[in-house]
Design a protein around this motif. Structure first.
Motif, short mmCIF file in Angstrom:
data_model
loop_
_atom_site.label_atom_id
_atom_site.label_comp_id
_atom_site.label_asym_id
_atom_site.label_seq_id
_atom_site.Cartn_x
_atom_site.Cartn_y
_atom_site.Cartn_z
N ARG A 47 10.12 -1.06 6.38
CA ARG A 47 10.04 -2.39 7.00
C ARG A 47 8.63 -2.96 6.96
NH1 ARG A 47 12.47 -1.30 12.79
NH2 ARG A 47 11.12 0.53 12.52
N GLY A 48 7.66 -2.12 6.62
CA GLY A 48 6.28 -2.57 6.55
C GLY A 48 5.79 -2.67 5.13
N ARG A 49 4.56 -2.22 4.90
CA ARG A 49 3.94 -2.28 3.59
C ARG A 49 3.80 -0.89 2.99
NH1 ARG A 49 0.02 -5.11 6.25
NH2 ARG A 49 0.02 -3.23 7.56
N LEU A 50 3.67 -0.83 1.69
CA LEU A 50 3.38 0.43 1.02
C LEU A 50 1.86 0.48 0.85
CD1 LEU A 50 4.59 2.93 -0.15
CD2 LEU A 50 5.04 1.73 -2.28
N VAL A 51 1.22 1.36 1.62
CA VAL A 51 -0.24 1.45 1.64
C VAL A 51 -0.66 2.55 0.67
CG1 VAL A 51 -2.28 1.79 3.07
CG2 VAL A 51 -0.22 0.73 4.05
N VAL A 52 -1.41 2.18 -0.35
CA VAL A 52 -1.82 3.12 -1.39
C VAL A 52 -3.25 3.59 -1.11
CG1 VAL A 52 -2.04 3.51 -3.87
CG2 VAL A 52 -0.37 1.85 -3.00
N THR A 53 -3.50 4.88 -1.27
CA THR A 53 -4.84 5.40 -1.02
C THR A 53 -5.16 6.49 -2.03
OG1 THR A 53 -6.35 6.18 0.70
CG2 THR A 53 -4.16 7.19 0.65
N GLY A 54 -6.43 6.64 -2.31
CA GLY A 54 -6.90 7.65 -3.24
C GLY A 54 -8.40 7.55 -3.36
N MET A 55 -9.05 8.63 -3.77
CA MET A 55 -10.51 8.70 -3.85
C MET A 55 -10.94 8.82 -5.31
SD MET A 55 -12.86 8.64 -1.49
CE MET A 55 -14.66 8.79 -1.48
N GLY A 56 -12.10 8.25 -5.64
CA GLY A 56 -12.63 8.39 -6.99
C GLY A 56 -11.73 7.74 -8.02
N LYS A 57 -11.50 8.47 -9.12
CA LYS A 57 -10.65 7.92 -10.19
C LYS A 57 -9.23 7.68 -9.70
CE LYS A 57 -13.92 8.16 -13.30
NZ LYS A 57 -14.99 8.73 -12.43
N SER A 58 -8.75 8.53 -8.82
CA SER A 58 -7.42 8.32 -8.24
C SER A 58 -7.38 7.03 -7.43
CB SER A 58 -7.02 9.50 -7.35
OG SER A 58 -6.79 10.66 -8.12
N GLY A 59 -8.51 6.70 -6.83
CA GLY A 59 -8.60 5.45 -6.09
C GLY A 59 -8.49 4.25 -7.01
N HIS A 60 -9.16 4.33 -8.17
CA HIS A 60 -9.06 3.22 -9.13
C HIS A 60 -7.61 3.05 -9.60
CE1 HIS A 60 -13.33 2.80 -9.12
NE2 HIS A 60 -13.56 3.97 -9.73
N ILE A 61 -6.96 4.17 -9.87
CA ILE A 61 -5.55 4.11 -10.28
C ILE A 61 -4.70 3.55 -9.13
CG2 ILE A 61 -3.55 5.48 -10.97
CD1 ILE A 61 -5.72 5.11 -13.13
N GLY A 62 -5.02 3.98 -7.91
CA GLY A 62 -4.28 3.50 -6.75
C GLY A 62 -4.38 2.00 -6.57
N ARG A 63 -5.57 1.45 -6.81
CA ARG A 63 -5.73 -0.01 -6.71
C ARG A 63 -4.80 -0.72 -7.69
NH1 ARG A 63 -10.13 -1.61 -3.69
NH2 ARG A 63 -11.67 0.04 -3.25
N LYS A 64 -4.74 -0.21 -8.91
CA LYS A 64 -3.86 -0.83 -9.91
C LYS A 64 -2.39 -0.71 -9.50
CE LYS A 64 -1.95 -2.20 -13.80
NZ LYS A 64 -0.56 -1.75 -13.62
N ILE A 65 -1.99 0.44 -9.00
CA ILE A 65 -0.61 0.62 -8.58
C ILE A 65 -0.28 -0.33 -7.43
CG2 ILE A 65 1.02 2.24 -7.52
CD1 ILE A 65 -0.37 4.47 -9.10
N ALA A 66 -1.19 -0.45 -6.46
CA ALA A 66 -0.96 -1.36 -5.33
C ALA A 66 -0.81 -2.79 -5.82
CB ALA A 66 -2.11 -1.26 -4.33
N ALA A 67 -1.64 -3.19 -6.78
CA ALA A 67 -1.55 -4.54 -7.32
C ALA A 67 -0.22 -4.76 -8.03
CB ALA A 67 -2.71 -4.81 -8.27
N THR A 68 0.23 -3.76 -8.78
CA THR A 68 1.51 -3.88 -9.48
C THR A 68 2.66 -3.96 -8.50
OG1 THR A 68 0.64 -2.67 -11.39
CG2 THR A 68 3.04 -2.80 -11.18
N LEU A 69 2.63 -3.13 -7.48
CA LEU A 69 3.68 -3.17 -6.45
C LEU A 69 3.73 -4.55 -5.80
CD1 LEU A 69 2.99 0.30 -4.83
CD2 LEU A 69 5.20 -0.38 -5.81
N ALA A 70 2.57 -5.05 -5.38
CA ALA A 70 2.53 -6.34 -4.67
C ALA A 70 3.04 -7.48 -5.52
CB ALA A 70 1.10 -6.62 -4.20
N SER A 71 2.78 -7.43 -6.82
CA SER A 71 3.17 -8.55 -7.69
C SER A 71 4.61 -8.44 -8.17
CB SER A 71 2.23 -8.63 -8.89
OG SER A 71 2.41 -7.53 -9.75
#
Length: 327
Positions: A47-71
């Motif tokens: 019912r809420g949001r899918l919050v993506v998290t990750g550190m370092g290179k995983s964080g960069h990948i996480g940002r892209k995944i979050a952007a893809t999910l949101a769009s």
């Protein structure tokens, strides 16, 4: 080593990188099972949001995944795990779901968040390369992104592992897209500034010339005055309407050139005698992209726009579509 040998070696390395990463994705694909489907179901019920998290290179990948999910129809955002430990955890509610990425599954900044996430009652989906890791064990659902080797010739830089995680995130996002029956129109609403948004959101009424800017004359208007109207309004044409405002024809720059070729025109004669009696038109409520398609098919530069009652309400040309970003 000769230049040719150096070039061959570099090409061979580049091809090996691509082949290694392609194999990593295929192996991840082969391991997908019912856990993936349960994770998809959980995300659909969230019912809420899918919050993506990750550190370092995983964080960069996480940002892209979050952007893809949101769009693509799944409300999502990226949360940096180090910042989360210093207050950003307040962004998460019990209605949210967390997607945590860590190739080792032991990233300290991510693992440190687990107790707080549990206290909040947040469900956890993890993508790691180690099913036996702390993050994998603590997650409600774990997706295995393990790779046989990194594509880096030193075996150090995250390459195959980040590619596999990104592909798995894309698989999750697009499976959710399909499950939500997400359409092009929905995608456009999330991308109003992009070319797809322009094609799917902009209507003829948004770009057409209307009111005083609309070129229009009566059938008994002298051809000379009709040409003045065309010049004043700058659309390369004028609509011709009867006394009741009904569209009966159009006269364009092209019509004038054809008259000049035949040397058969009278500047003082009525435009109704030389107008095109089958003017091409489109509904003002139609998509501007449809107007573009019509112009391209008919090889014309402009269209008249009609309202729902079939009365002339506007006009547009290719330049209007260019300015609107539809072309």
């Amino acid at each position: 080593m000769t230049d040719d040998a150096v070039s061959s070696r570099r090409l061979a390395l580049a091809r090996d990188v691509l082949a290694t990463e392609a194999d990593a994705i295929l192996n991840v694909s082969a391991r997908l099972d019912a856990v993936f489907l349960r994770a998809v179901d959980a995300a659909l019920m969230c019912r809420g949001r899918l919050v993506v998290t990750g550190m370092g290179k995983s964080g960069h990948i996480g940002r892209k995944i979050a952007a893809t999910l949101a769009s693509t129809g799944t409300p999502a955002f990226f949360m940096h795990p180090a910042e989360a430990a210093h207050g950003d955890l307040g962004m998460i509610t019990g209605d949210d779901m967390v997607l945590a990425l860590s190739n080792s599954g032991e990233t300290a900044e991510v693992v440190a968040l687990l107790p707080a996430l549990r206290r909040k009652g947040v469900s956890l989906l993890a993508i790691t390369g180690r099913p036996e890791s702390t993050l994998a064990r603590e997650a409600d659902w774990h997706l295995d992104a393990a790779v046989e080797r990194e594509a880096c010739p030193l075996g150090l830089a995250p390459t195959s592992s980040t590619t596999a995680a990104l592909a798995l995130g894309d698989a999750l996002a697009l499976t959710l897209l399909d499950a939500r029956d997400f359409r092009e129109e929905d995608f456009a609403l999330s991308h109003p500034g992009g070319s797809l948004g322009k094609r799917l959101l902009v209507r003829v009424a948004d770009v057409m010339h209307s009111g005083p800017a609309l070129p229009v004359v009566r059938p008994d208007t002298r051809l000379k005055d009709a040409l003045y109207e065309i010049s004043r309004k700058g659309l390369g044409m004028t609509a011709v309407c009867d006394d009741d405002g009904q569209l009966v024809g159009v006269f364009t720059d092209g019509d004038l050139r054809r008259l000049l070729d035949r040397d058969a025109f009278d500047l003082d004669g009525p435009v109704g005698a030389v107008m095109n009696r089958a003017p091409r038109h489109i509904g003002a409520e139609r998509l501007a992209a449809e107007a573009l398609q019509r112009m391209q098919q008919d090889k014309i530069n402009g269209l008249l726009a009609l309202d729902a009652a079939g009365r002339l309400t506007g006009a547009l040309n290719m330049h209007d579509l260019l300015r609107a970003g539809v072309v």
